[in-house]
Design a protein around this motif. Structure first.
Motif, PDB file in Angstrom:
ATOM      1  N   GLY A  43      80.776  20.159   1.966  1.00 33.26           N
ATOM      2  CA  GLY A  43      81.032  19.469   1.622  1.00 33.26           C
ATOM      3  C   GLY A  43      80.066  18.376   1.375  1.00 33.26           C
ATOM      4  O   GLY A  43      80.920  17.148   0.800  1.00 33.26           O
ATOM      5  N   THR A  44      78.847  18.268   1.360  1.00 31.98           N
ATOM      6  CA  THR A  44      78.515  16.819   1.015  1.00 31.98           C
ATOM      7  C   THR A  44      76.618  17.326   0.558  1.00 31.98           C
ATOM      8  O   THR A  44      76.101  18.800   1.289  1.00 31.98           O
ATOM      9  N   LEU A  45      76.041  16.705  -0.205  1.00 32.76           N
ATOM     10  CA  LEU A  45      74.498  17.712  -0.343  1.00 32.76           C
ATOM     11  C   LEU A  45      73.917  15.574   0.128  1.00 32.76           C
ATOM     12  O   LEU A  45      74.694  15.196  -0.155  1.00 32.76           O
ATOM     13  N   VAL A  46      73.010  15.666   0.717  1.00 30.10           N
ATOM     14  CA  VAL A  46      71.647  14.830   0.835  1.00 30.10           C
ATOM     15  C   VAL A  46      71.059  14.796  -0.013  1.00 30.10           C
ATOM     16  O   VAL A  46      69.899  16.000   0.432  1.00 30.10           O
ATOM     17  N   THR A  47      70.787  13.456  -0.307  1.00 29.39           N
ATOM     18  CA  THR A  47      68.990  13.990  -1.112  1.00 29.39           C
ATOM     19  C   THR A  47      68.475  12.323  -1.291  1.00 29.39           C
ATOM     20  O   THR A  47      68.956  11.109  -0.662  1.00 29.39           O
ATOM     21  N   ASP A  48      66.842  12.588  -1.575  1.00 34.50           N
ATOM     22  CA  ASP A  48      66.489  11.575  -0.846  1.00 34.50           C
ATOM     23  C   ASP A  48      66.044  10.651  -2.956  1.00 34.50           C
ATOM     24  O   ASP A  48      65.587   9.329  -3.463  1.00 34.50           O
ATOM     25  N   CYS A  49      67.616  10.871  -3.612  1.00 38.87           N
ATOM     26  CA  CYS A  49      67.270   9.475  -4.908  1.00 38.87           C
ATOM     27  C   CYS A  49      67.963   9.024  -4.524  1.00 38.87           C
ATOM     28  O   CYS A  49      69.482   8.825  -3.884  1.00 38.87           O
ATOM     29  N   ALA A  50      67.539   7.282  -4.345  1.00 42.82           N
ATOM     30  CA  ALA A  50      68.313   6.485  -3.607  1.00 42.82           C
ATOM     31  C   ALA A  50      69.264   6.110  -4.739  1.00 42.82           C
ATOM     32  O   ALA A  50      69.391   5.788  -5.995  1.00 42.82           O
ATOM     33  N   LEU A  51      70.798   5.700  -3.794  1.00 38.75           N
ATOM     34  CA  LEU A  51      71.656   5.135  -4.218  1.00 38.75           C
ATOM     35  C   LEU A  51      72.321   4.145  -4.124  1.00 38.75           C
ATOM     36  O   LEU A  51      71.815   3.249  -2.881  1.00 38.75           O
ATOM     37  N   ILE A  52      72.539   2.969  -5.055  1.00 35.95           N
ATOM     38  CA  ILE A  52      73.357   1.767  -3.861  1.00 35.95           C
ATOM     39  C   ILE A  52      74.754   1.854  -5.096  1.00 35.95           C
ATOM     40  O   ILE A  52      75.482   2.075  -5.835  1.00 35.95           O
ATOM     41  N   GLY A  53      75.289   0.276  -5.189  1.00 35.70           N
ATOM     42  CA  GLY A  53      76.890  -0.296  -5.639  1.00 35.70           C
ATOM     43  C   GLY A  53      76.647   0.532  -6.836  1.00 35.70           C
ATOM     44  O   GLY A  53      75.800   0.037  -7.297  1.00 35.70           O
ATOM     45  N   GLY A  54      77.805   0.595  -6.838  1.00 39.52           N
ATOM     46  CA  GLY A  54      77.829   1.187  -9.075  1.00 39.52           C
ATOM     47  C   GLY A  54      77.793   2.430  -8.817  1.00 39.52           C
ATOM     48  O   GLY A  54      78.335   3.142 -10.014  1.00 39.52           O
ATOM     49  N   ASP A  55      76.756   3.206  -8.642  1.00 41.66           N
ATOM     50  CA  ASP A  55      76.741   4.418  -8.485  1.00 41.66           C
ATOM     51  C   ASP A  55      77.663   5.681  -8.206  1.00 41.66           C
ATOM     52  O   ASP A  55      77.608   6.327  -8.646  1.00 41.66           O
ATOM     53  N   SER A  56      78.326   4.995  -6.764  1.00 40.74           N
ATOM     54  CA  SER A  56      79.711   5.979  -6.785  1.00 40.74           C
ATOM     55  C   SER A  56      79.732   6.823  -7.981  1.00 40.74           C
ATOM     56  O   SER A  56      80.558   6.017  -9.078  1.00 40.74           O
ATOM     57  N   GLY A  57      80.312   8.026  -7.825  1.00 41.64           N
ATOM     58  CA  GLY A  57      81.058   8.643  -9.480  1.00 41.64           C
ATOM     59  C   GLY A  57      80.093   9.183  -9.963  1.00 41.64           C
ATOM     60  O   GLY A  57      80.289  10.218 -10.915  1.00 41.64           O
ATOM     61  N   GLY A  58      78.616   8.706  -9.852  1.00 44.02           N
ATOM     62  CA  GLY A  58      77.785   9.720 -11.174  1.00 44.02           C
ATOM     63  C   GLY A  58      77.620  11.026 -10.922  1.00 44.02           C
ATOM     64  O   GLY A  58      77.315  11.369  -9.051  1.00 44.02           O
ATOM     65  N   ARG A  76      64.923  14.196  -4.197  1.00 42.88           N
ATOM     66  CA  ARG A  76      64.588  16.449  -3.646  1.00 42.88           C
ATOM     67  C   ARG A  76      66.384  16.258  -2.420  1.00 42.88           C
ATOM     68  O   ARG A  76      66.244  15.275  -1.721  1.00 42.88           O
ATOM     69  N   ILE A  77      66.431  18.014  -2.318  1.00 45.53           N
ATOM     70  CA  ILE A  77      67.875  17.934  -1.913  1.00 45.53           C
ATOM     71  C   ILE A  77      67.328  17.698  -0.530  1.00 45.53           C
ATOM     72  O   ILE A  77      66.185  18.592   0.448  1.00 45.53           O
TER      73      ILE A  77
END
Lengths: 369, 392
Positions: free
Chosen positions: A217-232, A210-211
């Motif tokens: 300039g930035t959205l913050v969510t709790d969709c967990a991200l990690i290395g390699g996700d950048s740009g997705g 969820r947002i």
């Protein structure tokens, strides 16, 4: 020395130890932050007319079940009926976004990206694209590899653009575009990407969240991200693209995305290959100072324990080139460093005591940025 | 590459606030300003990837690593209201969920797989040599008898002292579909956490166990050169300069012998390490982990939160995005029809939890109970207690 684990990790650690003291002042260019903020303000005010990205097209749009209207506004599900409606929506969106979510390989780095035009434009993060005009490889959902070139980027907001250079008869599948300006707190979203890099057996990995905040300039969510996700891509429950993954905090609820409106706003500059700005907090530096009185590309001082010192740069060295780019003034050096990325290795051509040679310097983060 | 942030932490933290504010961005709370560029991975055997980092102050990063598994936002995806909505969805799975306790500490969840008191859980979560107790939804408690362990699947079959229990209702066959809801059941109708299927079936290659220290030969013997923050060795309190003299009571003089001994351990196993610190000899108990190479880094460990000691070496798992603590693995994973689609088998990183599908667990249990039917003894009898046999 031998190790319980492989030596690379101890290299990591020894690097940590030696670079530890770097937390003291290290600056290539001082106080540029103010100038950047000015530039940023002016670019925010600017309105770019060209808007080739159109909404209501694309292949990821999924018709919304009317039982979901409350949820789309950012509410929590309160019944099994709503949960089932969400589930059906989530799985259809997850299915639809597989074909537009790609893996981006550029140099030594891997990230993700999302196809947005039938001619093969791919949105990604600026730190994945790196620099304009670079060759990149795109891995599609079925493992097909195609060639691409990096276009422009707004590094202030970590927005980057690529375009597939190979032609093919049928148009590329595209994400349906949403708007990031009207997002509400609590709205549900789905993140996709290739965490850890491309994995054929696995494909694009989806996460729900969820947002948590919408910042300029930035959205913050709790969709967990990690290395390699950048740009997705980050999609809403209608299957519309609302953001692109950028960076994370330690807390699992701190996942930052570039709002999609940034790309439409700067589309013409970025698609023309223009790159500008630095991501706040990630300003590159190597640790040399120039003469304040003139603009000669001569090193006045080298900051202790900086990348420049470790590479062997010395006071009095005249810099002739940085990676094949000729250097004539100290301002040229500043521009070349700003265009690099922390972690990147650059070759600096030097003249010292009538001798010419090159040194490799690993660019670091300016901790004052 | 990313490890250099360690020394940069505090300054970067403060400067990040300045940097962000100067660019017209406002973040609503200073504590959330721990921004980190998502590191990217090298494509092939190329040089280290570019990673850009701004990290939080060092004094806060010394907190327990599992802290970052917890979601702060009350408006987040796993908040109380959302979890409560799953009460109708998860059926009776909670009545078939158990909690494995070591004293007052939860070690793992478990699932009742047979009415005669058989329970499965995550094997590598079970500490050896401790008296464990199984808690049921109705607050009954029972001693645990280990029946069998499958090293391949990291599953343990346990027997508890009650009969007439309600076993889980398996969803078989289960076809994981991305986006489908999954709830991790607890001992009450509200699940502990929820998430979605992230990706379908795959195998996870086995990594060798590590202690998280690097060793060097010194005049004293084999001493610790570095300790990875957040690793088993770090949690146990091993320090740079400690001289390792023995492992599990076995005197080891060479560095290679120590490495071989650690390699021969199983992920999750606790080993006794004889050390000499200064002039004092002592023993320290540490757990080995099968941490993937990309996590041998303090920053990586920090952003990934607490990871299961064993999180690799699975032949068939599916991926979901439920945020779990390692001691919340081992129990049922439930779909919206109240059917159990699998057993949570590992917390593998910030974005991933693994689950073993229902059919694998179910056939493992069925085969084992069929083969040992003649030798099954009543609960409480001593004959089978403490005897653990390997099952395929």
């Amino acid at each position: 020395m031998s190790a319980d684990f492989e030596s690379t990790s101890s290299e990591h650690l020894s690097k940590a130890a030696t670079l530890g003291p770097l937390c003291f002042v290290l600056l290539l260019v001082t106080h540029l932050q103010y100038a950047y903020s000015q530039q940023f303000e002016s670019s925010v005010r600017e309105h770019v007319v060209a808007k080739p990205l159109t909404s209501n097209s694309g292949h990821t749009l999924v018709a919304v079940d009317k039982r979901l209207y409350r949820i789309l506004d950012g509410a929590e599900p309160s019944s099994l009926v709503e949960l089932k409606a969400m589930e059906s929506q989530q799985s259809r969106v997850s299915q639809a976004i597989q074909k537009v979510t790609v893996n981006v390989q550029q140099g030594a780095a891997q990230g993700s990206g999302v196809l947005v035009t039938p001619t093969g434009h791919i949105l990604t993060a600026a730190h994945v694209a790196g620099k304009p005009g670079r060759d990149a490889t795109i891995v599609l959902y079925d493992g097909t590899r195609v060639r691409a070139k990096t276009l422009g980027m707004n590094r202030f907001l970590d927005a980057g653009l690529l375009k597939i250079t190979e032609t093919r008869a049928e148009p590329w599948p595209t994400a349906s575009l949403g708007l990031s300006k009207n997002l509400k707190l609590g709205q549900w979203c789905i993140a996709a990407g290739h965490p850890g890099g491309w994995n054929k057996e696995r494909g694009a990995v989806v996460r729900v969240g969820r947002i948590n905040s919408v910042l300029q300039g930035t959205l913050v969510t709790d969709c967990a991200l990690i290395g390699g996700d950048s740009g997705g891509p980050l999609f809403n429950l209608e299957g519309k693209l609302i953001g692109v993954h950028s960076r994370i905090g330690t807390d699992i609820g701190d996942n930052m995305h570039v709002p999609v409106d940034v790309y439409t706003q700067y589309w013409s500059r970025m698609s023309n290959g223009e790159a500008w700005g630095v991501l706040p907090g990630f300003k590159p530096m190597i640790g040399i100072r120039g003469m304040s009185a003139n603009d000669e590309p001569v090193i006045e001082s080298v900051i202790p324990r900086s990348p420049a010192e470790k590479a062997g740069l010395q006071t009095g060295d005249r810099i002739l080139s940085i990676d094949d780019k000729q250097i004539e003034t100290f301002a040229d050096i500043q521009r070349a460093i700003e265009a690099s990325l922390p972690g990147e290795r650059i070759l600096i051509g030097i003249e010292r005591a009538a001798q010419r040679f090159r040194l490799e310097v690993e660019v670091a983060v300016d901790e004052n940025s | 590459m990313s490890s250099y942030v360690h020394g940069l932490m505090r300054r970067n933290y403060l400067n990040c606030i300045v940097g962000v504010a100067a660019c017209g961005l406002a973040i609503h709370s200073a504590s959330r300003l721990t921004v980190q560029q998502i590191p990217t991975r090298p494509s092939e055997a190329t040089r280290s990837p570019t990673t850009l980092l701004v990290q939080e102050p060092a004094e806060r990063s010394s907190r327990r690593p599992d802290f970052s598994n917890l979601l702060r936002q009350s408006s987040g995806r796993g908040n109380f209201h959302t979890l409560r909505a799953f009460r109708d969805a998860t059926g009776n799975a909670w009545r078939s969920t158990v909690r494995i306790m070591d004293g007052d500490d939860q070690v793992a969840f478990g699932a009742i797989v047979h009415g005669d008191g058989y329970v499965v859980t995550k094997a590598s979560q079970l500490p050896i040599g401790r008296t464990l107790v199984c808690e049921l939804f109705d607050e009954r408690r029972s001693k645990i008898e280990p029946v069998a362990i499958s090293d391949e699947h990291d599953l343990a079959i346990l027997r508890i002292g009650y009969k007439g229990l309600a076993p889980v209702d398996w969803e078989m066959p289960f076809a994981p579909q991305r986006g489908n809801w999954l709830a991790t059941s607890s001992l009450n109708p509200t699940p502990v956490a929820v998430g979605i299927v992230s990706a379908g079936y795959q195998s996870v290659p086995k990594k060798r166990p590590i202690l998280g220290v690097s060793l060097e030969d010194s005049t004293m013997g084999t001493s610790i050169k570095e300790v990875v923050h957040g690793s088993g060795g770090d949690i146990a309190g091993l320090q740079v300069g400690d001289v390792i003299t023995s492992i599990n009571g076995k005197d080891l003089s060479s560095t290679n012998a120590i490495i071989e001994e650690i390699k021969s351990c199983k992920a999750g196993q606790t080993i006794q390490i004889g050390i000499v610190r200064g002039r004092k000899a002592s023993e320290i108990a540490a757990r080995v982990m099968d941490l993937a190479e990309e996590l041998w880094d303090p920053t990586e460990l920090e952003v990934n939160g607490s990871i299961s000691h064993r999180s690799t070496g699975y032949s068939k798992v599916f991926l979901h995005d439920t945020v779990l603590l390692p001691n919340q693995c081992g129990g049922p994973l439930v779909n919206l029809n109240g059917k159990v689609v699998g057993i949570n088998i590992a917390r593998a990183g910030r974005v991933t939890s693994y689950a073993i599908p229902a059919d694998v667990v179910s056939s493992l249990v069925t085969n084992h109970l069929k083969n040992t039917k003649s030798s099954v003894v009543p609960a409480g009898a001593t004959k089978s207690s403490a005897r653990i046999s390997e099952v395929r």
